[in-house]
Design a protein around this motif. Structure first.
Motif, PDB file in Angstrom:
ATOM      1  N   ILE A   1      10.103  -4.938   0.756  1.00 16.90           N
ATOM      2  CA  ILE A   1       8.743  -4.715   0.252  1.00 16.90           C
ATOM      3  C   ILE A   1       8.041  -6.063   0.153  1.00 16.90           C
ATOM      4  O   ILE A   1       8.490  -6.956  -0.576  1.00 16.90           O
ATOM      5  N   ASP A   2       6.960  -6.217   0.882  1.00 18.92           N
ATOM      6  CA  ASP A   2       6.185  -7.457   0.855  1.00 18.92           C
ATOM      7  C   ASP A   2       5.012  -7.317  -0.115  1.00 18.92           C
ATOM      8  O   ASP A   2       4.568  -6.215  -0.419  1.00 18.92           O
ATOM      9  N   GLU A   3       4.530  -8.464  -0.598  1.00 15.76           N
ATOM     10  CA  GLU A   3       3.385  -8.509  -1.518  1.00 15.76           C
ATOM     11  C   GLU A   3       3.630  -7.627  -2.737  1.00 15.76           C
ATOM     12  O   GLU A   3       2.755  -6.851  -3.157  1.00 15.76           O
ATOM     13  N   VAL A   4       4.807  -7.748  -3.322  1.00 18.15           N
ATOM     14  CA  VAL A   4       5.187  -6.855  -4.422  1.00 18.15           C
ATOM     15  C   VAL A   4       4.280  -7.036  -5.636  1.00 18.15           C
ATOM     16  O   VAL A   4       4.169  -6.138  -6.482  1.00 18.15           O
ATOM     17  N   GLN A   5       3.591  -8.175  -5.729  1.00 20.23           N
ATOM     18  CA  GLN A   5       2.675  -8.387  -6.859  1.00 20.23           C
ATOM     19  C   GLN A   5       1.510  -7.399  -6.839  1.00 20.23           C
ATOM     20  O   GLN A   5       0.851  -7.200  -7.856  1.00 20.23           O
ATOM     21  N   LYS A   6       1.255  -6.774  -5.682  1.00 19.49           N
ATOM     22  CA  LYS A   6       0.157  -5.813  -5.572  1.00 19.49           C
ATOM     23  C   LYS A   6       0.599  -4.377  -5.856  1.00 19.49           C
ATOM     24  O   LYS A   6      -0.237  -3.468  -5.898  1.00 19.49           O
ATOM     25  N   VAL A   7       1.900  -4.162  -6.013  1.00 26.54           N
ATOM     26  CA  VAL A   7       2.428  -2.818  -6.246  1.00 26.54           C
ATOM     27  C   VAL A   7       2.401  -2.536  -7.741  1.00 26.54           C
ATOM     28  O   VAL A   7       2.737  -3.397  -8.556  1.00 26.54           O
ATOM     29  N   SER A   8       2.012  -1.321  -8.115  1.00 27.19           N
ATOM     30  CA  SER A   8       1.965  -0.978  -9.542  1.00 27.19           C
ATOM     31  C   SER A   8       3.359  -1.043 -10.141  1.00 27.19           C
ATOM     32  O   SER A   8       4.363  -0.756  -9.472  1.00 27.19           O
ATOM     33  N   LEU A   9       3.428  -1.403 -11.423  1.00 28.81           N
ATOM     34  CA  LEU A   9       4.716  -1.470 -12.100  1.00 28.81           C
ATOM     35  C   LEU A   9       5.398  -0.106 -12.136  1.00 28.81           C
ATOM     36  O   LEU A   9       6.633  -0.018 -12.086  1.00 28.81           O
ATOM     37  N   ASP A  10       4.614   0.956 -12.206  1.00 33.60           N
ATOM     38  CA  ASP A  10       5.203   2.299 -12.193  1.00 33.60           C
ATOM     39  C   ASP A  10       5.933   2.559 -10.883  1.00 33.60           C
ATOM     40  O   ASP A  10       7.034   3.124 -10.871  1.00 33.60           O
ATOM     41  N   ASP A  11       5.337   2.157  -9.767  1.00 34.33           N
ATOM     42  CA  ASP A  11       5.969   2.365  -8.469  1.00 34.33           C
ATOM     43  C   ASP A  11       7.204   1.482  -8.311  1.00 34.33           C
ATOM     44  O   ASP A  11       8.239   1.926  -7.797  1.00 34.33           O
ATOM     45  N   VAL A  12       7.095   0.214  -8.741  1.00 32.09           N
ATOM     46  CA  VAL A  12       8.254  -0.681  -8.659  1.00 32.09           C
ATOM     47  C   VAL A  12       9.395  -0.135  -9.506  1.00 32.09           C
ATOM     48  O   VAL A  12      10.561  -0.152  -9.104  1.00 32.09           O
ATOM     49  N   SER A  13       9.057   0.390 -10.681  1.00 29.01           N
ATOM     50  CA  SER A  13      10.063   0.959 -11.571  1.00 29.01           C
ATOM     51  C   SER A  13      10.762   2.156 -10.927  1.00 29.01           C
ATOM     52  O   SER A  13      11.991   2.275 -10.977  1.00 29.01           O
ATOM     53  N   LEU A  14       9.982   3.047 -10.312  1.00 25.44           N
ATOM     54  CA  LEU A  14      10.563   4.238  -9.687  1.00 25.44           C
ATOM     55  C   LEU A  14      11.488   3.848  -8.526  1.00 25.44           C
ATOM     56  O   LEU A  14      12.588   4.406  -8.371  1.00 25.44           O
ATOM     57  N   ILE A  15      11.063   2.902  -7.716  1.00 22.06           N
ATOM     58  CA  ILE A  15      11.903   2.444  -6.607  1.00 22.06           C
ATOM     59  C   ILE A  15      13.177   1.802  -7.145  1.00 22.06           C
ATOM     60  O   ILE A  15      14.286   2.061  -6.663  1.00 22.06           O
ATOM     61  N   SER A  16      13.039   0.963  -8.169  1.00 23.56           N
ATOM     62  CA  SER A  16      14.193   0.291  -8.761  1.00 23.56           C
ATOM     63  C   SER A  16      15.176   1.295  -9.354  1.00 23.56           C
ATOM     64  O   SER A  16      16.401   1.184  -9.156  1.00 23.56           O
ATOM     65  N   GLU A  17      14.666   2.287 -10.064  1.00 24.84           N
ATOM     66  CA  GLU A  17      15.531   3.307 -10.662  1.00 24.84           C
ATOM     67  C   GLU A  17      16.249   4.118  -9.584  1.00 24.84           C
ATOM     68  O   GLU A  17      17.423   4.493  -9.750  1.00 24.84           O
TER      69      GLU A  17
ATOM     70  N   ASP B   1       0.841  -1.199   0.000  1.00 25.43           N
ATOM     71  CA  ASP B   1       0.000   0.000   0.000  1.00 25.43           C
ATOM     72  C   ASP B   1       0.879   1.253   0.000  1.00 25.43           C
ATOM     73  O   ASP B   1       1.371   1.692   1.026  1.00 25.43           O
ATOM     74  N   ASN B   2       1.093   1.829  -1.188  1.00 29.14           N
ATOM     75  CA  ASN B   2       1.869   3.059  -1.357  1.00 29.14           C
ATOM     76  C   ASN B   2       3.270   2.949  -0.742  1.00 29.14           C
ATOM     77  O   ASN B   2       3.621   3.692   0.180  1.00 29.14           O
ATOM     78  N   PRO B   3       4.106   2.040  -1.262  1.00 28.01           N
ATOM     79  CA  PRO B   3       5.439   1.857  -0.680  1.00 28.01           C
ATOM     80  C   PRO B   3       6.337   3.081  -0.838  1.00 28.01           C
ATOM     81  O   PRO B   3       7.215   3.306  -0.001  1.00 28.01           O
ATOM     82  N   ILE B   4       6.126   3.892  -1.886  1.00 30.79           N
ATOM     83  CA  ILE B   4       6.954   5.082  -2.075  1.00 30.79           C
ATOM     84  C   ILE B   4       6.750   6.053  -0.923  1.00 30.79           C
ATOM     85  O   ILE B   4       7.712   6.564  -0.332  1.00 30.79           O
ATOM     86  N   ALA B   5       5.497   6.306  -0.573  1.00 24.55           N
ATOM     87  CA  ALA B   5       5.220   7.184   0.571  1.00 24.55           C
ATOM     88  C   ALA B   5       5.765   6.583   1.856  1.00 24.55           C
ATOM     89  O   ALA B   5       6.297   7.292   2.717  1.00 24.55           O
ATOM     90  N   GLY B   6       5.650   5.252   1.992  1.00 25.74           N
ATOM     91  CA  GLY B   6       6.160   4.597   3.188  1.00 25.74           C
ATOM     92  C   GLY B   6       7.658   4.765   3.333  1.00 25.74           C
ATOM     93  O   GLY B   6       8.164   5.018   4.431  1.00 25.74           O
ATOM     94  N   ILE B   7       8.387   4.626   2.248  1.00 24.02           N
ATOM     95  CA  ILE B   7       9.842   4.804   2.289  1.00 24.02           C
ATOM     96  C   ILE B   7      10.186   6.235   2.676  1.00 24.02           C
ATOM     97  O   ILE B   7      11.058   6.477   3.521  1.00 24.02           O
TER      98      ILE B   7
END
Length: 385
Positions: free
Chosen positions: A145-161, A75-81
């Motif tokens: 990050i748990d349950e990464v399958q529920k995170v949008s690809l855009d958010d995963v991409s931003l975190i990865s970058e 649930d909104n991992p970017i804000a959580g970080i």
């Protein structure tokens, strides 16, 4: 009363952690080796195989080594970080007392006093703020990050970058994500996920027999006055199918049953006690693990698994042609359902044209529920409503 160290909390943090010693060893090494591939981990596995528990073990070990650890869910991992990083961000130390920093519009704020202005950071500022925090002298970070399958690809991409840039700048950053098996391919194929594409991929499946044996011996060995005889241990190992959650249930209900009998300060558990408690273990496993898993499946998948369960034999390997015949369908009509079940880690294909169940007791669950009446229906029939 014997202390019960077993904690069968589905998706929770168990007091007894089972196996995965090699992964933990490599992670410990990676914390000291900036060039290790294990500084990024992508953990996948079916439900109940210990993904969340493993992430928690990584977190505990990283904290012991003095790392800043940020554990977030889907649930909104970017804000959580960012909520966690702001206390370590240099800018928060120089904020005017009259300013209030609103983190990514999420409501997470750093306040200096009565506020007359607000600095708003939006999603586009994440990489800059992340790098600013990570470049502090001596700063060492692990994000899980748990349950990464529920995170949008855009958010995963931003975190990865962001991790990719921080790593390029020489920052001491580590990332571990966990999710269901089908999450892996879409993420690593995404153009923005280079950092995770190079991550070590850990596929969590059943523990080996020796791992299960060692884990049970170690766990029961921590209970003062309580032990297992060899036959009881072998029965526990065999009935667990190497499934960590089942092992937690076995231990919990076995210790609880012993405590209910008030056997004294010392007791050796025998095979008959294991046999007596297994129906309770399996009932709990059915209700807590299998029922929620099956309930969220599309009807087409439940139908396929029900047919598979009806034709499975002692070999546990089922021909897909037999499943299709049980359903009265052509195999090609069922290919999408079959692939979905494989992608979700419910079944696996040991050879072309064959499947086996990856979830312990799932075949028995479907067979039981085909023959047993719903409790409400059974009660209604008994009373003649």
């Amino acid at each position: 009363m014997f202390e019960n160290p077993f904690t069968p909390l589905f998706g929770g943090r168990p007091d007894c952690f089972f196996g995965r010693g090699e992964i933990l060893r490599r992670f410990d090494s990676a914390m000291r080796d900036s060039g290790s591939d294990d500084r990024a981990l992508f953990i996948t596995g079916s439900r109940g195989y210990g993904k969340t528990a493993l992430l928690e073990q990584l977190s505990l070990r990283a904290r012991e080594e003095g790392r800043t650890v940020i554990d977030v869910g889907s649930d909104n991992p970017i804000a959580g970080i960012m909520r966690h990083l702001f206390p370590f961000d240099e800018s928060t130390k120089t904020v005017d007392p009259e300013l209030e920093v609103n983190v990514l519009g999420t409501g997470g704020k750093v306040r200096g006093g009565s506020s007359s202005k607000t600095i708003h950071y939006d999603r586009d500022d994440f990489e800059y703020l992340f790098l600013k925090a990570c470049t502090r002298d001596g700063f060492k970070l692990l994000v899980t990050i748990d349950e990464v399958q529920k995170v949008s690809l855009d958010d995963v991409s931003l975190i990865s970058e962001s991790f990719q840039m921080a790593s390029r700048k020489g920052c001491d950053v580590m990332l571990a994500v966990a999710g269901l098996p089908y999450a892996y391919e879409p993420i690593i194929q995404n153009n923005g996920c280079t950092f995770l594409r190079r991550a070590a991929h850990e596929k969590l499946g059943p523990l080996g027999r020796e791992e299960v044996r060692d884990a049970l011996v170690s766990s029961f060995g921590k209970i003062k006055g309580l032990s297992l005889d060899e036959e009881a241990l072998q029965k526990l190992v065999s009935a667990s199918y190497g499934h960590p959650y089942l092992m937690q249930l076995q231990g919990y209900y076995l210790v609880d049953a012993v405590n209910q009998r008030e056997v004294g300060r010392r007791h050796t558990i025998g095979a008959h006690e294991v046999e007596a408690v297994m129906p309770q273990v399996l009932e709990a496993y059915h209700q807590r693990a299998l029922a929620p898993l099956v309930q969220v499946m599309p009807e087409s998948e439940r139908e396929y698994l029900r047919a598979m369960a009806s034709v499975v034999d002692e070999s546990r390997v089922v021909e897909t042609a037999d499943i299709a015949a049980a359903l009265g369908r052509e195999q090609k009509q069922l290919s999408m359902v079959r692939e979905s079940l494989i992608d979700n880690g419910i079944v696996a294909s040991p050879k072309r044209g064959a499947l086996l169940f990856l979830i312990p007791y799932l075949a028995e669950y479907f067979r039981r529920n085909d023959t047993e009446l719903d409790p409400d229906v059974a009660a209604a029939l008994e009373w003649g409503m």
